[in-house]
Design a protein around this motif. Structure first.
Motif, PDB file in Angstrom:
ATOM      1  N   ASP A 453       0.837  -1.492   0.038  1.00 30.91           N
ATOM      2  CA  ASP A 453       0.364   0.151   0.142  1.00 30.91           C
ATOM      3  C   ASP A 453       0.778   1.290  -0.322  1.00 30.91           C
ATOM      4  O   ASP A 453       1.696   1.337   0.436  1.00 30.91           O
ATOM      5  CB  ASP A 453      -1.029  -0.516   1.244  1.00 30.91           C
ATOM      6  CG  ASP A 453      -1.873  -0.921   1.065  1.00 30.91           C
ATOM      7  OD1 ASP A 453      -2.115  -1.435   0.008  1.00 30.91           O
ATOM      8  OD2 ASP A 453      -2.862  -1.431   2.514  1.00 30.91           O
ATOM      9  N   ASN A 454       0.827   2.076  -1.255  1.00 32.82           N
ATOM     10  CA  ASN A 454       0.865   3.275  -1.396  1.00 32.82           C
ATOM     11  C   ASN A 454       2.312   3.089  -1.410  1.00 32.82           C
ATOM     12  O   ASN A 454       3.557   3.959  -0.266  1.00 32.82           O
ATOM     13  CB  ASN A 454       0.572   4.547   0.343  1.00 32.82           C
ATOM     14  CG  ASN A 454      -0.561   4.664   0.692  1.00 32.82           C
ATOM     15  OD1 ASN A 454      -1.311   4.897  -0.388  1.00 32.82           O
ATOM     16  ND2 ASN A 454      -1.135   4.198   2.308  1.00 32.82           N
ATOM     17  N   PHE A 455       2.683   2.241  -2.003  1.00 28.65           N
ATOM     18  CA  PHE A 455       4.327   2.135  -2.310  1.00 28.65           C
ATOM     19  C   PHE A 455       5.669   3.509  -3.342  1.00 28.65           C
ATOM     20  O   PHE A 455       6.467   3.734  -2.335  1.00 28.65           O
ATOM     21  CB  PHE A 455       4.390   1.013  -3.431  1.00 28.65           C
ATOM     22  CG  PHE A 455       6.075   1.099  -3.396  1.00 28.65           C
ATOM     23  CD1 PHE A 455       6.406  -0.230  -2.907  1.00 28.65           C
ATOM     24  CD2 PHE A 455       6.259   0.682  -5.120  1.00 28.65           C
ATOM     25  CE1 PHE A 455       7.403  -0.155  -3.069  1.00 28.65           C
ATOM     26  CE2 PHE A 455       7.717   0.253  -5.142  1.00 28.65           C
ATOM     27  CZ  PHE A 455       8.417   0.325  -4.180  1.00 28.65           C
ATOM     28  N   GLN A 456       4.290   4.065  -3.954  1.00 28.36           N
ATOM     29  CA  GLN A 456       5.066   5.790  -4.073  1.00 28.36           C
ATOM     30  C   GLN A 456       5.053   6.381  -3.118  1.00 28.36           C
ATOM     31  O   GLN A 456       6.337   7.072  -2.798  1.00 28.36           O
ATOM     32  CB  GLN A 456       4.355   6.322  -5.150  1.00 28.36           C
ATOM     33  CG  GLN A 456       4.576   6.670  -6.123  1.00 28.36           C
ATOM     34  CD  GLN A 456       4.256   7.526  -7.554  1.00 28.36           C
ATOM     35  OE1 GLN A 456       2.872   6.891  -8.043  1.00 28.36           O
ATOM     36  NE2 GLN A 456       4.662   8.581  -7.910  1.00 28.36           N
ATOM     37  N   ALA A 457       4.773   6.820  -2.366  1.00 31.66           N
ATOM     38  CA  ALA A 457       3.852   7.421  -1.394  1.00 31.66           C
ATOM     39  C   ALA A 457       4.610   7.228  -0.371  1.00 31.66           C
ATOM     40  O   ALA A 457       6.399   7.936  -0.021  1.00 31.66           O
ATOM     41  CB  ALA A 457       2.987   7.432  -0.858  1.00 31.66           C
ATOM     42  N   LEU A 458       5.444   6.350   0.237  1.00 25.16           N
ATOM     43  CA  LEU A 458       7.070   5.827   0.844  1.00 25.16           C
ATOM     44  C   LEU A 458       7.651   5.918   0.244  1.00 25.16           C
ATOM     45  O   LEU A 458       9.107   6.139   1.020  1.00 25.16           O
ATOM     46  CB  LEU A 458       6.568   4.220   1.128  1.00 25.16           C
ATOM     47  CG  LEU A 458       5.280   3.631   2.168  1.00 25.16           C
ATOM     48  CD1 LEU A 458       5.224   1.806   2.195  1.00 25.16           C
ATOM     49  CD2 LEU A 458       5.601   3.947   3.330  1.00 25.16           C
ATOM     50  N   GLY A 459       8.357   5.501  -1.125  1.00 21.33           N
ATOM     51  CA  GLY A 459       9.116   6.806  -1.842  1.00 21.33           C
ATOM     52  C   GLY A 459       9.453   7.040  -1.227  1.00 21.33           C
ATOM     53  O   GLY A 459      10.780   8.500  -1.245  1.00 21.33           O
ATOM     54  N   GLU A 460       8.491   8.451  -1.891  1.00 26.39           N
ATOM     55  CA  GLU A 460       8.824   9.689  -1.694  1.00 26.39           C
ATOM     56  C   GLU A 460       8.977  10.070  -0.089  1.00 26.39           C
ATOM     57  O   GLU A 460      10.272  11.431   0.099  1.00 26.39           O
ATOM     58  CB  GLU A 460       7.592  11.010  -2.294  1.00 26.39           C
ATOM     59  CG  GLU A 460       7.449  10.197  -3.828  1.00 26.39           C
ATOM     60  CD  GLU A 460       6.292  11.245  -4.553  1.00 26.39           C
ATOM     61  OE1 GLU A 460       5.722  11.625  -3.682  1.00 26.39           O
ATOM     62  OE2 GLU A 460       5.699  10.537  -5.434  1.00 26.39           O
ATOM     63  N   ARG A 461       8.655   9.180   0.443  1.00 20.95           N
ATOM     64  CA  ARG A 461       8.762  10.404   2.055  1.00 20.95           C
ATOM     65  C   ARG A 461      10.424   9.356   2.759  1.00 20.95           C
ATOM     66  O   ARG A 461       9.959  10.559   3.218  1.00 20.95           O
ATOM     67  CB  ARG A 461       7.396   9.782   2.988  1.00 20.95           C
ATOM     68  CG  ARG A 461       7.450   9.562   3.899  1.00 20.95           C
ATOM     69  CD  ARG A 461       6.176   9.324   4.908  1.00 20.95           C
ATOM     70  NE  ARG A 461       5.008   9.734   4.232  1.00 20.95           N
ATOM     71  CZ  ARG A 461       4.180   8.578   4.541  1.00 20.95           C
ATOM     72  NH1 ARG A 461       4.061   7.810   5.642  1.00 20.95           N
ATOM     73  NH2 ARG A 461       3.104   7.974   3.485  1.00 20.95           N
ATOM     74  N   HIS A 462      10.617   8.713   2.005  1.00 23.98           N
ATOM     75  CA  HIS A 462      11.826   7.939   2.877  1.00 23.98           C
ATOM     76  C   HIS A 462      12.953   7.912   2.142  1.00 23.98           C
ATOM     77  O   HIS A 462      14.131   7.735   2.498  1.00 23.98           O
ATOM     78  CB  HIS A 462      11.564   6.703   3.400  1.00 23.98           C
ATOM     79  CG  HIS A 462      10.218   6.609   4.452  1.00 23.98           C
ATOM     80  ND1 HIS A 462      10.473   6.679   5.965  1.00 23.98           N
ATOM     81  CD2 HIS A 462       9.035   6.107   4.417  1.00 23.98           C
ATOM     82  CE1 HIS A 462       9.402   6.736   6.215  1.00 23.98           C
ATOM     83  NE2 HIS A 462       8.546   6.532   5.665  1.00 23.98           N
ATOM     84  N   ALA A 466      14.545   3.557  -0.589  1.00 25.58           N
ATOM     85  CA  ALA A 466      13.127   3.427   0.571  1.00 25.58           C
ATOM     86  C   ALA A 466      12.383   2.271  -0.235  1.00 25.58           C
ATOM     87  O   ALA A 466      12.026   0.970   0.587  1.00 25.58           O
ATOM     88  CB  ALA A 466      12.926   4.294   0.888  1.00 25.58           C
ATOM     89  N   GLY A 467      12.109   2.427  -1.602  1.00 27.62           N
ATOM     90  CA  GLY A 467      11.095   1.482  -2.623  1.00 27.62           C
ATOM     91  C   GLY A 467      11.814   0.475  -2.589  1.00 27.62           C
ATOM     92  O   GLY A 467      11.475  -0.733  -2.113  1.00 27.62           O
ATOM     93  N   ASP A 468      13.092   0.048  -2.686  1.00 26.84           N
ATOM     94  CA  ASP A 468      13.992  -1.117  -3.117  1.00 26.84           C
ATOM     95  C   ASP A 468      14.634  -1.879  -1.688  1.00 26.84           C
ATOM     96  O   ASP A 468      13.759  -2.869  -1.353  1.00 26.84           O
ATOM     97  CB  ASP A 468      15.865  -0.411  -3.490  1.00 26.84           C
ATOM     98  CG  ASP A 468      15.606  -0.322  -5.464  1.00 26.84           C
ATOM     99  OD1 ASP A 468      14.528  -0.752  -5.361  1.00 26.84           O
ATOM    100  OD2 ASP A 468      16.484  -0.348  -5.610  1.00 26.84           O
ATOM    101  N   GLU A 469      14.486  -1.257  -0.386  1.00 26.62           N
ATOM    102  CA  GLU A 469      14.751  -1.559   0.509  1.00 26.62           C
ATOM    103  C   GLU A 469      13.445  -2.499   1.624  1.00 26.62           C
ATOM    104  O   GLU A 469      13.208  -3.334   1.948  1.00 26.62           O
ATOM    105  CB  GLU A 469      15.287  -0.660   1.411  1.00 26.62           C
ATOM    106  CG  GLU A 469      16.371  -0.465   1.193  1.00 26.62           C
ATOM    107  CD  GLU A 469      17.410  -1.551   1.779  1.00 26.62           C
ATOM    108  OE1 GLU A 469      16.823  -2.126   1.926  1.00 26.62           O
ATOM    109  OE2 GLU A 469      18.189  -1.168   1.003  1.00 26.62           O
TER     110      GLU A 469
END
Length: 582
Positions: A453-462, A466-469
Motif C-alpha cells: 500500500d502507498n508504495f510510491q508515497a513511501l518512496g517519496e517520503r523516505h 526506500a522502495g528497493d529496501e
C-alpha cells in the motif's frame, strides 16, 4: 588454437656432404675417385643413383610438408570461423535473454573474428564449397548467419527501448550453422584424402626406384650410407609430421565434441558429463580426473573421471596445497616416488601423472589430472601426447566458462535481480502446469497477489532507496513464511504473487490474512528513518472458480487486489468479495 607446423624438417637433407657420411673417411673417398675406367663409371653411377634417391626423398618430404601445412592452415581457418560464429551466437543470445549490453561483448568479438577468418580464408572458400559439396557459397552462408544475429540484436535493442514493441520472432534462429560446419568438415576430409593419394603416388615412385638403385649402390657401400641417412631422416620427419597431424585432429575432435555437446546440455551436471565423455575419447590411452574449484569451501571437487586407473579413493576433494600445479600455476609431470615432483593427492607409485591448471580470467578454476600406467620417466611417458594436454586444458577452460555464463544467464532469466524471487515469466509457466495438474487430479489451487500500500508515497517520503529496501524486506518476510510446496514470485511493480497448491480458497484467505498481519508488524529501517505504516492489500483467486487458465486466474487475483485497495487498503479480498480488513 595455433596450426601445427613442421619446422626444419628435411633441411639437412639438402646439405648432405661427404663430411657427414657415417663410416666414410676422406682417404677412402679419394681412393674411390682414383679408380680408373669402370671404377670411375661405377662411382659416377653411384653418385647419380644417390643424387636421384636424395631428390626423390627430398621431393616426397617437401610435398608432404607442404600438404600437411596446407591442411593444418585451412583446418585452423575453418576452426577459427566455426568458433567465432558460436561465440557471436552465444553473445547475441545472452543479450536477448538478459538485456544486459555487457553480454554483447562476446557477440562483437565473435563477429569481428568471423569476419577476419572469412577474409583470411577468401582464397579457399570456393575450393571448400566444391570439396564440401555445399550448394551455396560458404561466405554467403556465414554472412547470412552473422546478419541474422545482428537482426536479433537489433530487435532486442528495440524491445529494450520500447517495451510495447513485440516483433514476431521465428520459432528458431535462421541460419546455416550445421550445414556450414558439415560443409567445412567434408572439405577438409576431401583435401586430406587428395593429399594422401598424392603422397601414395610419391611413395610408389620411390619404391620403384629404390630396388633399381640398390644394385648400383653395391659398387660403393660407403657412399650408399648417404642415401640411407636421407631416407632415415625423411622417415623421422614423416613420423613427427604424422604425430603432429594426429594431435591436431584430436584437438579438433575435442573442440567439435565440446561445442556440440555444450549446445545440448541444460545444467552444469550435464556439462560435466559431456566433458568426461569427450576427454575419454580424446585421451583413450590415459585415465584422468577433472577437479573444479569451490571458492566457498576452498576445495577442488572431482566432477568428471574416466579410465581404469581411477578408483573410488581418487574421487575425493583436495586442498589447493595438495596439488603442485595449483600451487605453481603451471603444469606438473611426476610420479609418487619422485619426492621433488609429487602431488600430495597422488597415492599410488605404479603410474605417472600430469596435472594441468585450467585458468579462466587469470584464476585457477579447475585441475586436469592425467594418468599413465608404468614406472617410466614421467616426461618420456607423456611425450607421445605432445602438447595435446595443454591444448585440452585451454579448451576445457572455454567449456567451463561457457557453463558458468549459461548458468548466470539462466538465473538472470528466471529471477528478479532485486528481491531474488522468481519472476513473472517463471510464475506463468509454473501456474499453467499446476492448473493442469489440479484439473487432472481434482485438487484445489489458489493464487494470492499482494500489493504494498502507498508504495510510491513511501518512496517519496523516505528517499530513493526506500522502495528497493521495502520490496526486499517484504519479500524476505514472505519467503520465510512459505510452505515447502508454495511458490513466491515477483509479480511486477510493488506486487508479489504466492502460488498455493492443494489449498482451497478459504485456507488461502486465512494464509493471506496472516501474511498481511505479519507485514503490518514489520518496521524496516531506511537509513536513520523507520517505516511505521507498512501494509498489504491482498487478492485471492481460486482455480476453476475464478479462472481456468493462467491468464484468467492472474487477472482475477489482480482485480481482487484493486478491490481491496479501493475498500481502504490493508485488507484481504477474494476475487468476488472483501473477507479480511485491518
Amino acid at each position: 588454437m595455433p596450426a601445427v607446423a613442421v619446422d626444419g624438417a628435411g633441411d639437412g637433407m639438402d646439405k648432405v656432404s661427404e663430411q657427414n657420411i657415417p663410416g666414410a673417411s676422406p682417404s677412402r673417398l679419394s681412393a674411390i675417385r682414383r679408380l680408373p675406367g669402370l671404377a670411375a663409371i661405377g662411382t659416377v653411377l653411384v653418385l647419380g643413383a644417390l643424387a636421384l634417391i636424395i631428390l626423390v626423398a627430398g621431393q616426397s618430404a617437401i610435398s608432404q610438408r607442404r600438404a600437411t601445412a596446407r591442411i593444418e592452415q585451412q583446418a585452423g581457418l575453418a576452426q577459427d570461423l566455426a568458433t567465432a560464429l558460436v561465440t557471436a551466437e552465444n553473445g547475441a543470445r545472452g543479450f536477448v535473454l538478459t538485456g544486459d549490453p555487457d553480454a554483447l561483448e562476446p557477440y562483437y568479438r565473435g563477429r569481428e573474428q568471423a569476419q577476419v577468418a572469412l577474409a583470411r580464408a577468401a582464397g579457399y572458400l570456393d575450393e571448400w564449397q566444391r570439396r564440401g559439396e555445399v550448394e551455396q557459397p560458404l561466405a554467403d552462408m556465414a554472412n547470412r548467419r552473422l546478419a541474422a544475429l545482428g537482426q536479433m540484436v537489433e530487435l532486442a535493442y528495440r524491445e529494450l527501448a520500447d517495451p510495447a514493441y513485440r516483433p514476431r520472432r521465428p520459432a528458431a534462429m535462421p541460419g546455416t550453422g550445421d550445414e556450414l560446419r558439415r560443409g567445412l568438415d567434408r572439405a577438409v576430409a576431401a583435401m586430406r584424402a587428395e593429399t594422401a593419394a598424392n603422397l601414395e603416388q610419391l611413395n610408389h615412385r620411390t619404391n620403384i626406384l629404390l630396388p633399381a638403385m640398390t644394385a648400383v649402390l653395391v659398387l660403393g657401400l660407403g657412399l650408399s650410407v648417404l642415401g640411407f641417412v636421407a631416407i632415415r631422416r625423411e622417415n623421422r620427419d614423416r613420423h613427427l609430421s604424422d604425430m603432429r597431424l594426429a594431435q591436431h585432429v584430436r584437438e579438433v575432435a575435442l573442440l567439435r565434441g565440446l561445442t556440440q555437446g555444450m549446445q545440448t546440455v541444460r545444467d552444469r551436471a550435464g556439462g560435466h558429463r559431456v566433458i568426461a565423455e569427450q576427454l575419454a575419447d580424446v585421451f583413450a590411452d590415459c585415465s584422468g580426473l577433472l577437479f573444479l574449484y569451490d571458492p566457498q569451501r576452498d576445495r577442488f571437487v572431482p566432477v568428471a573421471d574416466w579410465g581404469p586407473l581411477i578408483v573410488a579413493a581418487d574421487r575425493t576433494e583436495m586442498l589447493p596445497a595438495d596439488c603442485l600445479a595449483a600451487r605453481r600455476a603451471q603444469a606438473v609431470t611426476g610420479r609418487r616416488d619422485l619426492v621433488h615432483a609429487a602431488c600430495d593427492h597422488v597415492e599410488d607409485e605404479a603410474y605417472c601423472y600430469r596435472c594441468l591448471p585450467i585458468l579462466i580470467d587469470g584464476q585457477i578454476t579447475a585441475i586436469l589430472h592425467l594418468r599413465l600406467a608404468g614406472t617410466a620417466e614421467p616426461e618420456a611417458a607423456f611425450a607421445a601426447l605432445g602438447s595435446l594436454p595443454e591444448s585440452a586444458a585451454r579448451l576445457l577452460g572455454l567449456a567451463l566458462s561457457t557453463l558458468d555464463l549459461r548458468e548466470r544467464l539462466d538465473t538472470q532469466a528466471l529471477h528478479d535481480p532485486l528481491t531474488g524471487l522468481c519472476n513473472r515469466g517463471f510464475l506463468d509457466e509454473v501456474l499453467r502446469r499446476e492448473l493442469d495438474r489440479a484439473a487432472a487430479g481434482g485438487r484445489p489451487l489458489a493464487l494470492v497477489v499482494a500489493g504494498i500500500d502507498n508504495f510510491q508515497a513511501l518512496g517519496e517520503r523516505h528517499g530513493v532507496r526506500a522502495g528497493d529496501e521495502i520490496l526486499k524486506t517484504v519479500a524476505g518476510f514472505l519467503r520465510s513464511q512459505l510452505r515447502d510446496a508454495d511458490l513466491l514470485c515477483r509479480f511486477g511493480g510493488d506486487r508479489m504473487a504466492l502460488l498455493l497448491p492443494d489449498t482451497d480458497i478459504d485456507e488461502a484467505c486465512r494464509i493471506a490474512d496472516q501474511l498481511r498481519r505479519g507485514v503490518a508488524r514489520l518496521h524496516p529501517a531506511i537509513g536513520r528513518e523507520i517505516v511505521e505504516d507498512l501494509s498489504l492489500s491482498v487478492g485471492v483467486a481460486g482455480a476453476g472458480r475464478d479462472g481456468r487458465t493462467a491468464e484468467a486466474l492472474a487477472a482475477a487475483a489482480e482485480r481482487a487486489v484493486s478491490r481491496a485497495k479501493l475498500a481502504g487498503r490493508d485488507r484481504v479480498s477474494r476475487a468476488d468479495e472483501v473477507v479480511g480488513a485491518a
